[in-house]
Scaffold this active site. Structure first.
Site, PDB file in Angstrom:
ATOM      1  N   ASP A  67      40.335  34.480  40.704  1.00 14.51           N
ATOM      2  CA  ASP A  67      41.539  34.841  39.948  1.00 14.51           C
ATOM      3  C   ASP A  67      42.780  34.926  40.827  1.00 14.51           C
ATOM      4  O   ASP A  67      42.690  34.910  42.058  1.00 14.51           O
ATOM      5  CB  ASP A  67      41.328  36.161  39.189  1.00 14.51           C
ATOM      6  N   ASN A 136      36.331  49.612  34.686  1.00 12.71           N
ATOM      7  CA  ASN A 136      36.161  49.431  33.240  1.00 12.71           C
ATOM      8  C   ASN A 136      35.122  48.353  32.922  1.00 12.71           C
ATOM      9  O   ASN A 136      34.986  47.941  31.776  1.00 12.71           O
ATOM     10  CB  ASN A 136      37.507  49.091  32.586  1.00 12.71           C
ATOM     11  N   HIS A 138      35.142  45.227  34.126  1.00 13.89           N
ATOM     12  CA  HIS A 138      35.600  43.829  34.162  1.00 13.89           C
ATOM     13  C   HIS A 138      34.950  43.057  35.302  1.00 13.89           C
ATOM     14  O   HIS A 138      34.569  43.636  36.323  1.00 13.89           O
ATOM     15  CB  HIS A 138      37.136  43.728  34.183  1.00 13.89           C
ATOM     16  N   GLU A 143      38.677  41.357  30.906  1.00 15.54           N
ATOM     17  CA  GLU A 143      38.787  42.771  30.569  1.00 15.54           C
ATOM     18  C   GLU A 143      37.971  43.103  29.318  1.00 15.54           C
ATOM     19  O   GLU A 143      37.699  42.216  28.497  1.00 15.54           O
ATOM     20  CB  GLU A 143      40.268  43.113  30.318  1.00 15.54           C
TER      21      GLU A 143
END
Ligand code: F6R
Length: 236
Positions: A67, A136, A138, A143
């Protein structure tokens, strides 16, 4: 899923570095899928040392990163291209032209994303994908959501990710709010995957992954549908 429990961050880093080095020694022209963030820094450090000691040769390796922040140029010291150059590529004998990080400044991001997936396929696919995990759940910047993208795409970052990543920036307002990320399908095509989690703040996400369930609100849990995943944990 194979689970490796480490007592220290150094042990976790050594495990990852050894797995990468043994793949490269076995298949010098392999394709690596690489991650940024704090988790792989120790492994990258060790790979630099191993390369310097002549224990591993990256000259024929190609790599694709997961990314990049949207809007950051490669020379911006917060960009993931900059991070990779500094933390790994400058420490090993990889040909920089054989390293790919999605562009954060493409004029046509959708086209760039499509071409990124095509380039991975054309290279023969990723042999070993390294992943960290967000608090979280991810992976890359996929996400939590009710629907997950398959291919590389542009995405909005959640508040939780912006907050977590603000530790690298001067102030939270400087954290980009969008990124380009490999999708779940791009990641799941990798032949082998190592996902590493270091620290108690990752426990909740790791627990979902370890439960064996697939829950799109914890994107990492889709890895439960992959044949060759190693979860390496320390302190969680
Ligand atoms: C980085 C990436 C992210 C991180 C994750 C964990 O390229 O894709 O998903 O792996 O946010 O980050 P750290 O390792 O900093 O806790």
């Amino acid at each position: 899923m194979k689970i490796v429990v480490c007592n220290t961050y150094d042990e976790l880093s050594q495990y990852i570095a050894d797995r990468v080095a043994s793949l490269v020694n076995e298949k010098p022209e392999c394709i690596l899928g690489l991650a940024t963030g704090s988790t792989p820094v120790g492994a990258y450090e060790k790979l630099g040392e191993m390369c310097k000691a002549g224990k591993v040769d990256f000259s024929k390796v190609r790599s694709f990163n997961l990314d990049e922040y949207l809007g950051l140029t490669p020379d911006n010291d917060q960009s993931y291209r900059y991070f990779m150059n500094k933390n790994l590529f400058e420490k090993i004998n990889i040909d920089i032209n054989n390293t790919r990080v999605p562009s954060g400044i493409s004029e046509d991001p959708d086209k760039m994303c499509k071409e990124y997936d095509e380039a991975i396929d054309a290279a023969g696919g990723i042999d070993l994908q390294l992943l960290g995990i967000g608090e979280n759940g991810h992976i890359a910047f996929n996400e939590p959501a009710s629907q997950l993208y398959s291919g590389t795409h542009v995405t909005d970052l959640t508040e939780s990710t912006i907050k977590a990543n603000s530790r690298f920036f001067e102030k939270i307002e400087d954290v980009p709010t969008q990124a380009v990320t490999m999708g779940i399908g791009s990641i799941m095509k990798a032949k082998s995957i190592i996902i590493a989690a270091n620290g108690a703040n990752k426990k909740a996400a790791v627990d979902v992954l370890r439960s064996g369930m697939i829950d799109t609100n914890c994107p990492a849990s889709v890895l439960n549908a992959h044949r060759d995943v190693t979860l390496v944990v320390c302190g969680c």
